[in-house]
Design an enzyme around this catalytic site. Sequence first.
Site, PDB file in Angstrom:
ATOM      1  N   ASP A 229       0.902  -1.181   0.040  1.00 23.28           N
ATOM      2  CA  ASP A 229      -0.047  -0.047  -0.060  1.00 23.28           C
ATOM      3  C   ASP A 229       0.816   1.119   0.072  1.00 23.28           C
ATOM      4  OD1 ASP A 229      -2.765   1.099   0.581  1.00 23.28           O
ATOM      5  OD2 ASP A 229      -1.612   2.113   2.038  1.00 23.28           O
ATOM      6  N   GLU A 329      -1.545  -1.484  -6.267  1.00 19.03           N
ATOM      7  CA  GLU A 329      -2.656  -0.755  -6.458  1.00 19.03           C
ATOM      8  C   GLU A 329      -2.464  -0.101  -7.788  1.00 19.03           C
ATOM      9  OE1 GLU A 329      -5.095   1.191  -2.817  1.00 19.03           O
ATOM     10  OE2 GLU A 329      -2.819   1.837  -2.696  1.00 19.03           O
ATOM     11  N   CYS A 387     -12.563  -4.491   5.540  1.00 19.62           N
ATOM     12  CA  CYS A 387     -12.024  -5.228   6.727  1.00 19.62           C
ATOM     13  C   CYS A 387     -11.260  -6.426   6.420  1.00 19.62           C
ATOM     14  CB  CYS A 387     -13.104  -5.511   7.848  1.00 19.62           C
ATOM     15  SG  CYS A 387     -12.410  -6.097   9.223  1.00 19.62           S
ATOM     16  N   CYS A 390     -12.940  -9.639   8.741  1.00 22.85           N
ATOM     17  CA  CYS A 390     -14.359 -10.069   8.437  1.00 22.85           C
ATOM     18  C   CYS A 390     -14.870  -9.999   7.081  1.00 22.85           C
ATOM     19  CB  CYS A 390     -15.345  -9.729   9.444  1.00 22.85           C
ATOM     20  SG  CYS A 390     -15.850  -7.969   9.253  1.00 22.85           S
ATOM     21  N   CYS A 406     -13.717  -1.366  12.024  1.00 21.00           N
ATOM     22  CA  CYS A 406     -14.659  -2.119  11.601  1.00 21.00           C
ATOM     23  C   CYS A 406     -16.141  -1.887  12.117  1.00 21.00           C
ATOM     24  CB  CYS A 406     -14.271  -3.577  11.536  1.00 21.00           C
ATOM     25  SG  CYS A 406     -15.371  -4.748  10.573  1.00 21.00           S
ATOM     26  N   CYS A 409     -17.342  -6.291  12.885  1.00 17.02           N
ATOM     27  CA  CYS A 409     -16.734  -6.937  13.870  1.00 17.02           C
ATOM     28  C   CYS A 409     -16.035  -6.272  15.028  1.00 17.02           C
ATOM     29  CB  CYS A 409     -15.867  -8.071  13.192  1.00 17.02           C
ATOM     30  SG  CYS A 409     -14.308  -7.289  12.360  1.00 17.02           S
ATOM     31  N   ASP A 416      -3.344   1.563   6.550  1.00 14.83           N
ATOM     32  CA  ASP A 416      -2.555   1.141   5.569  1.00 14.83           C
ATOM     33  C   ASP A 416      -2.220  -0.352   5.728  1.00 14.83           C
ATOM     34  OD1 ASP A 416      -2.303   3.752   4.567  1.00 14.83           O
ATOM     35  OD2 ASP A 416      -0.499   4.440   5.762  1.00 14.83           O
TER      36      ASP A 416
END
Length: 485
Positions: A229, A329, A387, A390, A406, A409, A416
């Site tokens: 990232d 990315e 997330c 989950c 999140c 969860c 990052d």
Amino acid sequence: MARFEVPEGWTAQAYRFALDPASGQDRALAQHAGAARFCFNHMLGHARAVLEQRAAERTYGIAEAELTPVLGWSLPALRREWNARKQDAAPWWAENSKEAYNTGLDGLARALDGWNKSRRGARAGKAVGFPRFKTKARSRASVRFTTGTIRVEPGRHHVTLPRLGTMKTHETTRKLARRIENGTARILSATAARDRAGRWYVSFQVLVQRQTVRPAHLGVSPHRVVGVDVGVRDLLVVAAADGTEVDRVPAPRSLGHAQARLRQLQRKAARQHGPCDPVTQTMRAPSNRWRCTQSRIGKSHARTARIRRDRLHKATTVLAHRHEVIVVETLNAASMRARGGAHKRGLNRALADAALAEIRRMLAYKTRWYGSILTEADRWYPSSKTCSACGGRKPSLTLAERTYVCEHCGVVLDRDLNAATNLARLHETRTGERSPAGSGPVAGRGADRETEPAQAGDAGGREASTPHSQPADKTGTAAPQGTAA
């Protein structure tokens, strides 16, 4: 003309060396770069004149067959026209290498071809305007040599270029010289260019025979697949599919650290006798003190670029060496800085300082050198909003939220690190592999798009398929490729 293809087992690579030319050689380099700029401007003016003449003749009702003959836009056509005009346009043309004029003609041919394809909708990306004249102050001084004596001397500290002779290099050339001596490298061309600090560099385009192996002395990371990232605070955050943080490289912020000195120098230059008279709004000869200040500003920018380039090269080389699969990315870095106005000026400067697009470009060729695999995530892949524990997804996430909380969860993660983990698991969804810890909650999620891809005609007038009025044939139709009408 057939496109040059790299032979099997070879790769195209560039070697760049700083030069220490003598005073006469420095003037000769500047003269060759000026000749390339003059040739570009002269032939561009001629191309514009032909287009405008044909457009004016159409208004008088002259038939197409009787119009002024078209001017070809290909490199051979421009070269033929230049050879017919150079004796009158530039009587001093014999003082420079023919490669200097070929450099200007090649740049003009590429610019005209890009504009022609853009107005016909055959070129991806932003719309390209009609070529503009180059000025000495704004254009980059460079000249490319493809024929003649292009050699790296055995002494490891000199190079030879056509019409310029043997020049001393600021650094050793042993890496390239050894390959040439062993027969594993062949020079194709050489480009001499000057940076903002006034230093000349020579870049050799070389065919290199190299094996796709990973250096053994660096070791291999236990994390075979990693996600990367990129950002402006931390340049790289590397994580494995099980959520382990492998590495975190802080952003160098070289431009940010130089802002105080640049601000001081630019204010000093504004108080000096510059090239523009603020009262009469006319051009004038600048003072020597203003030139000196501009030189110091250029040196500061050049140092900033060197620091940034050094940090990017070191970080991407380590990634390509130690990991087998790297997932990154696909960012549209140019569009990220396109809008925002004054309130987004600081973020735009930070994005430019980080050079996010350079990371993917460097990894693209370094992974081929060292036998790694580069996987690029889709531009709309929600790595930051999803997330990693989950698989839940946030509807929105601002840049100010550096911690991911999140809503499903309740897990709290570094933003990052969460994005890098999702990128690493993206490789599993594409290949069916499983990480040691298992990434079940997010497996099969794929690269979901937030919106549908833009279709032709959806943009607001700046897409590549939109014709733009230029000093060309005003008939509403695009000129055929390689011609002016």
